[in-house]
Design an enzyme around this catalytic site. Sequence first.
Site, mmCIF file in Angstrom:
data_model
loop_
_atom_site.group_PDB
_atom_site.id
_atom_site.type_symbol
_atom_site.label_atom_id
_atom_site.label_comp_id
_atom_site.label_asym_id
_atom_site.label_seq_id
_atom_site.Cartn_x
_atom_site.Cartn_y
_atom_site.Cartn_z
ATOM 1 N N HIS A 1 3.831 5.771 -4.199
ATOM 2 C CA HIS A 1 3.266 4.197 -3.853
ATOM 3 C C HIS A 1 3.780 3.850 -2.467
ATOM 4 C CE1 HIS A 1 1.270 0.619 -5.719
ATOM 5 N NE2 HIS A 1 1.298 0.679 -4.537
ATOM 6 N N GLU B 1 2.947 3.461 -13.487
ATOM 7 C CA GLU B 1 4.105 3.875 -12.515
ATOM 8 C C GLU B 1 5.538 3.301 -13.018
ATOM 9 O OE1 GLU B 1 3.059 2.484 -8.431
ATOM 10 O OE2 GLU B 1 1.266 3.850 -8.353
ATOM 11 N N ARG C 1 -5.421 1.736 -5.234
ATOM 12 C CA ARG C 1 -4.699 1.342 -6.494
ATOM 13 C C ARG C 1 -5.029 2.189 -7.554
ATOM 14 N NH1 ARG C 1 -3.654 -2.390 -3.530
ATOM 15 N NH2 ARG C 1 -4.102 -4.517 -3.281
#
Length: 528
Positions: free
Chosen positions: A282, A264, A235
């Site tokens: 990601h 993000e 995370r």
Amino acid sequence: MSKHTIVVCDHIHEDGLNILKNTEDVNYVYAADIDKVALLDVIKDADVAITRSSTDVDEKFLSAATNLKAIIRAGVGYDNVDMEGCSKRGIIAMNVPTANTIAAVELTMAHMLSCMRKFPYAHNQLKQDRIWKREDWYGNELFGKKLGIIGFGNIGHRVGLRAKSFEMDVITYDPYIPSTKATDLGVTYTTNFDDILDCDIITIHTPKNQETIDMIGEEEIAKMKDGVVLINCARGGLYNEDALYNNLKSGKIKMAGIDVFKKEPATDHPLLDLPNVTVTAHLGANTKESQKKIAIQAAENAIESARGIAYPHALNLPIDESKIPSFVKPYIELTQKMAFLSAQLDKSAIRSITVKAEGEIKEYLDSLLTFATVGALSVVGGDEVNYVNAMFIAEEKGIKFETSEVEHCSGYSNKVEIRITTEKRVNSIAGTVFDDDVQRIVELDGFDFDIEPKGKMIMMRNNDVPGVIGNVGKLLGDRSINISDFRLARGKNKDALAIILVDDTINSKLLEEIGSIQDAISVSYAEI
């Protein structure tokens, strides 16, 4: 035979679609390719909807979906789902949190290897620059290196297994698991976080919550070896990104492998400018295999929820208030809060959870136990723990359960007590609800209190002698931390327990200083 309408709003793997197509009692509607405005007309007949990140489950969506009973977010995150709006309408929201496990594990290993061998940079020099300079790329081996794993859950323990196959020396820190879960795999288990900071490579695999945000910052990095390698495929925000940048730039951190960022998309992040970082956008779940598993689980969960059989990984399973008296709900909320508080006070593996009740509330002991389990495991499992899976997760962890009706003798109309037994000790907490749904904790570890289950709390047990309270106040005052409330209960053995409510978060260093005060017996910190 009546059919359940399941609408697929976004693209998922065809194996999931085939399950829906071939289920007799499902009216399957594929709406992934239509305009999102047109989707509002399609969704009005849906019993269940399957979405991904492309569809916002917002007020417009929910207002149009007048028949919706459940929504499946095909993936881990659910930022695009209006959870409060779903709850108000009695719509159960679910996610699919475990299908990407292997993908995340293997991406972690890819970053680890890339950092050690500087693979992306060597690749670019040859392929893009067409330069053959082997002497530029002397890397390091994983063999014999000490790997520290923070969080030894579903992903962390699989990373450990793979690291062992590279003949690495693996050590893990996770206060929420039995030590045998690690040692049975040949992994060293530690309760001293500094042992992790002494490793050659560190990877983190925890949920993102108040305890883990900025878990690794300047202070922790200063304790690490020069040339340490850090990995984060879990995370964004678990590593303090400013500290990460500063120490990568100085060379204290040799390399970092980062898949997730605090905000993000991170196309302008300063880390991208550094020559000793491997980065991905990601991609933890971005494998064909994981997308297939996500689709299959989403389809199966949609069918189960449409039939009313189960709600796997429900995030907001509502209480059917029509079937319980109005006085029960605040006790259920209080029970979950007390268990959440108690689990924070003793951060070690839970062995058993016992719920005792007196008064009319004892008729609802099973519901109280479920909510106590959710509260206790939420400290460990973050957003992956919910009212449907909490008991299953607890059973997998070997946690035992017990409920007990108590004779009406405390003087309260109703009272709930939770006893959580861990590897270290037994923690007890009890509470009641006064008129106007005022929730109160009335006992903590045998000491009598009257305190609202809310806020930032320091719990200190000490010898009942002069000067202790003053010393605590001075420590907090010297750091400009305001005390908003101070409750003290005196015991029978010349000891006392104080609950100190403060306005600011207490870090571990300050907590240690409080614990080192003369006549302090123990100190802990929790937030509700």
